[in-house]
Motif scaffolding. Sequence first.
Motif, short mmCIF file in Angstrom:
data_model
loop_
_atom_site.label_atom_id
_atom_site.label_comp_id
_atom_site.label_asym_id
_atom_site.label_seq_id
_atom_site.Cartn_x
_atom_site.Cartn_y
_atom_site.Cartn_z
N LEU A 196 -4.35 7.68 -3.01
CA LEU A 196 -3.63 8.94 -3.15
C LEU A 196 -4.13 9.70 -4.38
CD1 LEU A 196 -0.45 10.01 -1.93
CD2 LEU A 196 -0.57 10.33 -4.40
N ALA A 197 -4.42 8.98 -5.48
CA ALA A 197 -4.94 9.63 -6.68
C ALA A 197 -6.29 10.29 -6.43
CB ALA A 197 -5.06 8.61 -7.81
N LEU A 198 -7.12 9.64 -5.60
CA LEU A 198 -8.44 10.20 -5.30
C LEU A 198 -8.30 11.59 -4.68
CD1 LEU A 198 -11.54 9.86 -5.01
CD2 LEU A 198 -11.11 8.84 -2.78
N PHE A 199 -7.45 11.70 -3.67
CA PHE A 199 -7.30 12.99 -2.98
C PHE A 199 -6.48 13.98 -3.82
CE2 PHE A 199 -8.04 10.05 0.64
CZ PHE A 199 -9.20 10.65 1.12
N ALA A 200 -5.50 13.49 -4.57
CA ALA A 200 -4.69 14.39 -5.41
C ALA A 200 -5.54 14.99 -6.51
CB ALA A 200 -3.51 13.63 -6.00
N GLY A 238 -2.21 12.78 -13.80
CA GLY A 238 -1.15 11.77 -13.83
C GLY A 238 -1.38 10.70 -12.78
N ALA A 239 -1.72 11.13 -11.56
CA ALA A 239 -2.01 10.17 -10.49
C ALA A 239 -3.25 9.35 -10.83
CB ALA A 239 -2.21 10.92 -9.17
N ASP A 240 -4.24 9.99 -11.47
CA ASP A 240 -5.49 9.31 -11.85
C ASP A 240 -5.21 8.19 -12.84
OD1 ASP A 240 -8.05 8.63 -12.56
OD2 ASP A 240 -8.49 10.48 -13.62
N LEU A 241 -4.47 8.47 -13.91
CA LEU A 241 -4.21 7.45 -14.92
C LEU A 241 -3.20 6.41 -14.45
CD1 LEU A 241 -4.34 9.69 -18.11
CD2 LEU A 241 -5.86 7.80 -17.56
N PHE A 242 -2.29 6.80 -13.56
CA PHE A 242 -1.42 5.83 -12.90
C PHE A 242 -2.28 4.81 -12.16
CE2 PHE A 242 0.84 4.28 -9.18
CZ PHE A 242 2.10 3.95 -9.66
N VAL A 290 5.14 7.85 -15.78
CA VAL A 290 3.99 7.29 -15.07
C VAL A 290 3.79 5.82 -15.42
CG1 VAL A 290 1.46 7.35 -14.94
CG2 VAL A 290 2.77 9.46 -14.69
N VAL A 291 3.78 5.51 -16.71
CA VAL A 291 3.50 4.12 -17.12
C VAL A 291 4.69 3.23 -16.82
CG1 VAL A 291 2.67 2.64 -18.98
CG2 VAL A 291 1.98 5.03 -18.90
N GLY A 292 5.90 3.76 -16.98
CA GLY A 292 7.08 2.97 -16.60
C GLY A 292 7.07 2.63 -15.13
N THR A 293 6.70 3.61 -14.31
CA THR A 293 6.64 3.38 -12.86
C THR A 293 5.56 2.38 -12.48
OG1 THR A 293 7.40 5.66 -12.48
CG2 THR A 293 6.41 4.54 -10.62
N SER A 294 4.38 2.50 -13.12
CA SER A 294 3.29 1.59 -12.78
C SER A 294 3.62 0.15 -13.18
CB SER A 294 1.98 2.03 -13.44
OG SER A 294 2.08 2.01 -14.85
N PHE A 350 0.83 -1.21 0.00
CA PHE A 350 0.00 0.00 0.00
C PHE A 350 0.87 1.26 0.00
CE2 PHE A 350 -1.75 3.45 2.55
CZ PHE A 350 -2.91 3.75 1.84
N LEU A 351 1.86 1.29 0.88
CA LEU A 351 2.73 2.47 1.00
C LEU A 351 3.55 2.68 -0.28
CD1 LEU A 351 3.96 2.15 4.69
CD2 LEU A 351 2.40 3.87 3.76
N VAL A 352 4.01 1.57 -0.88
CA VAL A 352 4.78 1.69 -2.12
C VAL A 352 3.89 2.25 -3.23
CG1 VAL A 352 6.01 0.40 -3.92
CG2 VAL A 352 6.42 -0.11 -1.51
N GLY A 353 2.65 1.77 -3.32
CA GLY A 353 1.72 2.27 -4.33
C GLY A 353 1.43 3.75 -4.17
N ALA A 354 1.21 4.18 -2.92
CA ALA A 354 0.96 5.60 -2.65
C ALA A 354 2.19 6.45 -3.00
CB ALA A 354 0.59 5.78 -1.18
N THR A 355 3.37 5.93 -2.66
CA THR A 355 4.61 6.67 -2.95
C THR A 355 4.83 6.82 -4.45
OG1 THR A 355 5.61 5.83 -0.91
CG2 THR A 355 7.11 6.71 -2.58
N PHE A 356 4.62 5.74 -5.19
CA PHE A 356 4.80 5.79 -6.65
C PHE A 356 3.80 6.76 -7.29
CE2 PHE A 356 7.25 1.73 -8.04
CZ PHE A 356 8.21 2.00 -7.08
N SER A 357 2.56 6.76 -6.78
CA SER A 357 1.55 7.68 -7.31
C SER A 357 1.95 9.13 -7.06
CB SER A 357 0.20 7.38 -6.65
OG SER A 357 -0.82 8.19 -7.19
N ALA A 358 2.46 9.40 -5.85
CA ALA A 358 2.91 10.76 -5.52
C ALA A 358 4.09 11.15 -6.42
CB ALA A 358 3.32 10.84 -4.06
N LEU A 359 4.97 10.20 -6.68
CA LEU A 359 6.14 10.46 -7.53
C LEU A 359 5.71 10.82 -8.95
CD1 LEU A 359 9.26 10.38 -7.48
CD2 LEU A 359 9.12 8.00 -8.22
N ALA A 360 4.65 10.16 -9.44
CA ALA A 360 4.13 10.46 -10.77
C ALA A 360 3.70 11.92 -10.86
CB ALA A 360 2.95 9.54 -11.09
N GLY A 361 3.00 12.40 -9.84
CA GLY A 361 2.57 13.80 -9.82
C GLY A 361 3.73 14.76 -9.76
#
Length: 692
Positions: free
Chosen positions: A174-178, A229-233, A143-147, A92-103
Amino acid sequence: MITIIQLFAIAISVLAFGMALWLYTWVKAQPAGNSKVESIGQYIQRGANTFLKKEYAILARFAGIVAILILLFIPAPIWKGSTQNIVMAVAFLVGATFSALAGKVGIQVATIANRKAAAASQTGIRYAFLAGFRGGAVMGMAVVGTSLLGVTAVFMLTFDATAILGFSFGASSLALFAKAGGGIFTKTADISADLVGKIELGIPEDDPRNPAVIADNVGDNVGDVAGMGADLFDSNVASLAAALVIGLSLDSSFSAKNVTTVFCFASLGLLSSIIGVGTAKMGKSDNPNHALNSSTYVTTALYAILTAVATQVLGFSWRIWAAAAIGLGVGTIIGIVSDYFTNDEKKPVHFVAKASESGPAFTILSGVSYGFLSVLPAMVGIAVAALAAYLVCDPLGPGYAMFGISMSAVGMLSIVGMIISNDAYGPIVDNARGLVEMALLGDKALGITDSLDSAGNTVKAVTKGFAIAAAGLTVIALLGAFMTEVNATANALGMGMQFLTGFDIMNPVVFFGLLVGTAIPAVFSAMLILGVDRNAQRMIAEIHRQFKTIKGLKEGVEGVVPEYDRCIDIAAVGALKELIPAGFMAIISTLLVGFIGGVQAIGGFLTGNIVSGLLLALFMSNSGGLWDNTKKYIESGKLGGRGSDAHKAAVVGDTVGDPFKDTAGPSINTQITVVSLISSLMSTVFLTTSLF
C-alpha cells in the motif's frame, strides 16, 4: 519475559496514541486565522481527502485481489491442506489497513496545522513553529504506535514470524502505491504552477491567480504527508519483520531472548521519540533548524542510554546492543551528509546558485554532479553499518551475523517517530506559507513562514536520506530473512538446513537475476517521472486555457477566481492512472525472475535491486533537495533575487528536481522493500517451482 516485554510494547504504543491525541487537541485549540485563511485551508483539506478517498478505493480493490491470491497460494497451495494461508491473508489486509490509516491520520492533522501555523505567524515564530511541528508529531506518534502495536499483536496471536512478513507486505504494497500516487499528484501541480507562474508570468509562488496553486498545496499533503507516512510505516514494520524472522530462527524452544530484544529495543525507541517530541521548542535564537535538530539529538541520546540500561538489567547481549547503536550512529551521519549537500547555508547550494547565473544548463550539470557526489558517503555508511554489525555479532554463533544487521536496521529506525515528526513538519509549514501569501497576511508573517519553510526543506532532505539509508539496511536484513525462509522450507523437504548460504555471482542463474534486478529501479523511476511529465503537460495546458479565457484573471481583478477544481481533478485523475503500472512492473518482474531462475536467481535479483535502488534513490533525493534550496537561496535576495536570470535558471533546476526528490527517489526504497518481501513470501513456491 517475552510476554512482559510485549505487554510493555503495547503500553508504549497506547502512550504514543495518548501523546498524539494531546498534540492534536493542542493544535486544534490554537487561534484560527481570518476567514480567507480558513476558507482556503478548508479547500485544501477537501481536495486532499477527496484524492485520498479515490486512491484508497482503487488500492482496496488491489489489496482484495492480492489477499485472495495469498489465501490460495502462500505459503503453499491451500488445496494441499495449508491453514497458514488464512493467517497470511488476514495479516496482509491488517497491514494494508494500518498503512492506510497512517496516511489518513496525517492528512487530517496536517490540513488543520497548516491553518494554525499560518495564523500564528502573524504574532511570532515560536507558536507558528510549534503548530507546524506538533501537527507533524501527531503523525509521528500515530504511525510508529500503530506499527509497533500491529507487529506485537500479530506476533502474540500467531507466534509466527512469517505472518509478520505478511503484515509487512500489506503495509509495503500500500505504501508503494500511496507514495507513487501522492508523488505524481504533488509534483504535477508543483511543476505546472512554477513553470507558468514563476517563469512565464513572473508572479509569486503562491499567487491566488494561478489555477494550480491550490492543487500544489493539496499535493504537499497527499505526497509528503500521507505518502511519506505510509513509506516510513512500511520501513519500520519491515525492519521489525526481518529481525523477528531471523531472531525466531535463532531462539531455542527454551528461550526467546532474541525476539524479546527486538520488541524491547523497538519499544524504547518509541518511548525516546515521545520524550524527544515533548522537548521540541524554539530557543532564544528563534532558529527552527536548531529546534528540530536538538529534539532529534535528545531522542538519539535517550535511545542509546535506555537500550544500554535494558541490556544490562535484562541480560541481553552487548554485541546486539552494539549493532543497534551502529545503525543509530550511521543514520545520524547519513542525515548530516544529506544536510551538507542540501542546506542553503552550505557550499554545494552556493556553488549551484553561482552556476545558475550562467543559465539552466549549468544549474542542471552542477546539481547532478553534487547529487552523485553525495551518494558515496551514504553508500559507504550503509556498507560500514552492515559490515560492522555483521562482524560484531558473528562471534555469537551461526546466523547471528545477519541478525546483527537486522538489529542495526532496527536501531537506525528506532527514532522513526521523531523522523516522521520532522518530515511532516515540512509540508505543513510549506502549506502555511502558501496560506499566508494567498490570504495577504503581510510581509512579517511571510518572512516567518519563509524561515520555517526553509528549515522544513532542509529537514525533509535529511529525513529522506535517513529513510533511504534505513531501507538499505532493512532490505539487507530482508535478504537474510529470505535465506532463512528458504532454508526452513528446504529442511522441511529434506534438503537440509544449510541449503542456501550465499549467492555466487559466477553462477549464470544468479548473474541473470543480478542484471535484471539492477535494471528495475531505473525503469521504475522512469515510469514515475514520465507519469509526472505527462500529467504536468495536461495541467499546463489547462492553466494556459484559464488565463486566456477567464477575463481579468491575469490582471488580478477583484472577484475573479480561477477554476481550482479543474487542476485538482487533472492531478488526481492522472496520478491514479499512472501509479499502478510502475508498481505492477516491479512485482511482476520479481515473480518472473523467481519462476525462471528459482531462489538462486532471486538472490541475485534482490542484490542488484538493493544496490542500484539505493544509489538512484540517494542521488535523486539529494540532487532534488539541492536544487530546491538553491532556488530558495536565490529568492532570499542572493545573486539578484527573484526575477533574475539566476532565479529563472534555479526554478528550472527545481522543476527537474521535483519528481526526483518527491516522486521517484523516495518511492524506490519502498519498491526495494516490496520485492524483498514478495521474495520471502514466495520462497516456498520459488524453491519448488522454477524453470532452472
